[in-house]
Design a protein around this motif. Structure first.
Motif, PDB file in Angstrom:
ATOM      1  N   GLY A 124      37.426  39.399  39.736  1.00 60.24           N
ATOM      2  CA  GLY A 124      37.633  40.777  40.497  1.00 60.24           C
ATOM      3  C   GLY A 124      36.509  40.955  41.401  1.00 60.24           C
ATOM      4  O   GLY A 124      36.524  42.249  41.885  1.00 60.24           O
ATOM      5  N   ARG A 125      35.385  40.337  41.563  1.00 60.17           N
ATOM      6  CA  ARG A 125      34.481  40.674  42.358  1.00 60.17           C
ATOM      7  C   ARG A 125      34.644  40.841  43.874  1.00 60.17           C
ATOM      8  O   ARG A 125      35.365  39.818  44.419  1.00 60.17           O
ATOM      9  CB  ARG A 125      33.070  39.716  42.109  1.00 60.17           C
ATOM     10  CG  ARG A 125      32.536  40.123  40.874  1.00 60.17           C
ATOM     11  CD  ARG A 125      31.295  39.530  40.661  1.00 60.17           C
ATOM     12  NE  ARG A 125      30.868  38.205  40.931  1.00 60.17           N
ATOM     13  CZ  ARG A 125      29.718  37.604  40.938  1.00 60.17           C
ATOM     14  NH1 ARG A 125      28.557  38.447  40.525  1.00 60.17           N
ATOM     15  NH2 ARG A 125      29.230  36.411  41.236  1.00 60.17           N
ATOM     16  N   ARG A 126      34.255  41.823  44.780  1.00 56.97           N
ATOM     17  CA  ARG A 126      34.327  42.142  45.772  1.00 56.97           C
ATOM     18  C   ARG A 126      33.141  42.295  46.583  1.00 56.97           C
ATOM     19  O   ARG A 126      32.144  43.104  45.864  1.00 56.97           O
ATOM     20  CB  ARG A 126      35.436  42.932  46.233  1.00 56.97           C
ATOM     21  CG  ARG A 126      37.011  42.772  45.807  1.00 56.97           C
ATOM     22  CD  ARG A 126      37.516  41.804  46.568  1.00 56.97           C
ATOM     23  NE  ARG A 126      38.798  41.340  46.104  1.00 56.97           N
ATOM     24  CZ  ARG A 126      39.118  40.365  45.038  1.00 56.97           C
ATOM     25  NH1 ARG A 126      38.256  39.806  44.307  1.00 56.97           N
ATOM     26  NH2 ARG A 126      40.468  40.279  44.608  1.00 56.97           N
ATOM     27  N   TYR A 135      31.522  45.375  44.872  1.00 55.68           N
ATOM     28  CA  TYR A 135      32.537  46.280  43.924  1.00 55.68           C
ATOM     29  C   TYR A 135      33.035  45.238  43.073  1.00 55.68           C
ATOM     30  O   TYR A 135      33.191  44.210  43.057  1.00 55.68           O
ATOM     31  CB  TYR A 135      33.745  46.757  44.962  1.00 55.68           C
ATOM     32  CG  TYR A 135      33.165  47.523  46.116  1.00 55.68           C
ATOM     33  CD1 TYR A 135      33.080  49.152  45.723  1.00 55.68           C
ATOM     34  CD2 TYR A 135      32.715  47.338  47.161  1.00 55.68           C
ATOM     35  CE1 TYR A 135      32.788  49.938  46.836  1.00 55.68           C
ATOM     36  CE2 TYR A 135      32.222  48.302  48.155  1.00 55.68           C
ATOM     37  CZ  TYR A 135      32.085  49.592  47.929  1.00 55.68           C
ATOM     38  OH  TYR A 135      31.793  50.418  48.872  1.00 55.68           O
ATOM     39  N   HIS A 136      34.245  46.024  42.299  1.00 53.91           N
ATOM     40  CA  HIS A 136      35.080  45.075  41.143  1.00 53.91           C
ATOM     41  C   HIS A 136      36.407  45.911  41.182  1.00 53.91           C
ATOM     42  O   HIS A 136      36.436  47.089  41.164  1.00 53.91           O
ATOM     43  CB  HIS A 136      34.447  45.017  39.965  1.00 53.91           C
ATOM     44  CG  HIS A 136      35.133  44.003  38.911  1.00 53.91           C
ATOM     45  ND1 HIS A 136      36.275  44.274  38.576  1.00 53.91           N
ATOM     46  CD2 HIS A 136      34.758  42.747  38.722  1.00 53.91           C
ATOM     47  CE1 HIS A 136      36.796  43.427  37.608  1.00 53.91           C
ATOM     48  NE2 HIS A 136      35.681  42.340  37.994  1.00 53.91           N
ATOM     49  N   LYS A 154      35.788  46.119  56.022  1.00 53.11           N
ATOM     50  CA  LYS A 154      36.510  45.250  55.047  1.00 53.11           C
ATOM     51  C   LYS A 154      35.846  44.546  53.828  1.00 53.11           C
ATOM     52  O   LYS A 154      34.714  44.197  53.963  1.00 53.11           O
ATOM     53  CB  LYS A 154      37.369  44.334  55.897  1.00 53.11           C
ATOM     54  CG  LYS A 154      38.732  44.060  55.746  1.00 53.11           C
ATOM     55  CD  LYS A 154      39.399  43.275  56.565  1.00 53.11           C
ATOM     56  CE  LYS A 154      39.599  41.908  55.588  1.00 53.11           C
ATOM     57  NZ  LYS A 154      40.186  40.899  56.699  1.00 53.11           N
ATOM     58  N   LEU A 155      36.572  44.557  52.662  1.00 51.67           N
ATOM     59  CA  LEU A 155      35.918  43.980  51.597  1.00 51.67           C
ATOM     60  C   LEU A 155      36.674  42.606  51.471  1.00 51.67           C
ATOM     61  O   LEU A 155      37.582  42.245  51.895  1.00 51.67           O
ATOM     62  CB  LEU A 155      36.123  44.589  50.109  1.00 51.67           C
ATOM     63  CG  LEU A 155      35.832  46.170  50.111  1.00 51.67           C
ATOM     64  CD1 LEU A 155      36.278  46.691  48.702  1.00 51.67           C
ATOM     65  CD2 LEU A 155      34.309  46.400  50.527  1.00 51.67           C
ATOM     66  N   GLY A 156      35.854  41.467  50.979  1.00 46.93           N
ATOM     67  CA  GLY A 156      36.035  40.116  51.029  1.00 46.93           C
ATOM     68  C   GLY A 156      35.597  39.775  49.641  1.00 46.93           C
ATOM     69  O   GLY A 156      34.943  40.430  48.892  1.00 46.93           O
ATOM     70  N   LEU A 157      35.751  38.123  49.634  1.00 50.27           N
ATOM     71  CA  LEU A 157      35.091  37.614  48.436  1.00 50.27           C
ATOM     72  C   LEU A 157      33.927  37.195  48.693  1.00 50.27           C
ATOM     73  O   LEU A 157      33.297  37.054  49.765  1.00 50.27           O
ATOM     74  CB  LEU A 157      36.181  36.315  48.036  1.00 50.27           C
ATOM     75  CG  LEU A 157      37.188  36.648  47.402  1.00 50.27           C
ATOM     76  CD1 LEU A 157      38.028  35.346  47.443  1.00 50.27           C
ATOM     77  CD2 LEU A 157      37.450  37.293  45.984  1.00 50.27           C
TER      78      LEU A 157
END
Ligand code: ZN
Length: 215
Positions: A124-126, A135-136, A154-157
């Motif tokens: 779930g980590r971002r 984030y999670h 944008k959030l990604g892995l």
């Protein structure tokens, strides 16, 4: 305060380190964040190539890790180390460097979590692709899904998380490298174990209780 956070990848060292940093007023030095910054700098130097290999699960040489951490700690009255030291060699180098300044570590906090909870947390980590904020999806989600609260990027892995195979490799690396480190700090009387199950607030309360007993 001079603290070291230990624990497997995904246990929440970064989150707890950031909270401790705010509460104690000392910088949190995360080698993962330093490596990502190095890569984001754009230049294709041998150092950047090594940083990329490390995030992909390659072994970190003691000299590289020491240089990275010492650079970030220089001139700081205290710190919270996350991701360093990773080997007994690095722990001895850190001890020597602190002793040369007439100081020592106050505590080493070991965050512990079950294997199932760990794999759920890692999946779930971002990471914000703009500013590097973390984030999670479940325990620390952004206000708006997939978008950074701080910079709206944008959030990604994380580059080190994007394949289950890499995650497994890093888990194995942690086991082989960190077990002797735990014994090393236990022998120094510095090790404090913390159950990292639960939401970040609850874990932080346990971290604070553990530190209060020290002071
Ligand atoms: Zn951001």
């Amino acid at each position: 305060m001079r603290l070291v956070l230990l624990g497997p990848p995904g246990v929440g060292k970064g989150t707890q380190g950031a909270r401790l940093s705010q509460a104690l007023g000392v910088p949190s030095v995360s080698t993962g964040a330093l490596l990502r910054e190095l890569i984001a700098s754009g230049a294709e130097t041998p150092q950047v190539q090594e940083a990329r290999q490390i995030l992909r699960g390659a072994f970190v040489s003691d000299s590289f890790a020491n240089a990275l951490a010492f650079g970030a700690m220089a001139g700081q009255p205290g710190f919270i180390l996350d991701g360093y030291p990773r080997s007994v060699g690095q722990a001895e180098a850190l001890e020597g460097a602190l002793a040369a300044q007439g100081v020592r570590l106050d505590a080493v906090l070991l965050l512990k979590l079950s294997a199932e909870a760990l794999s759920e947390r890692m999946a779930g980590r971002r990471l914000c692709l703009g500013c590097g904020a973390t984030y999670h999806v479940r325990i620390a989600p952004p206000k708006c899904e997939g978008v950074c609260d701080r910079c709206s990027n944008k959030l990604g892995l994380r580059p080190e998380d994007d394949q289950p195979e890499k995650r497994r490799l890093r888990g194995q690396l942690y086991e082989t490298q960190t077990a002797p480190l735990i014994a090393f700090y236990h022998g120094r009387g510095l090790l404090h174990e913390i159950d990292a199950e639960g939401l970040p607030e609850a874990v932080f309360r346990k971290v604070c209780e553990s530190l209060r007993r020290l002071i």
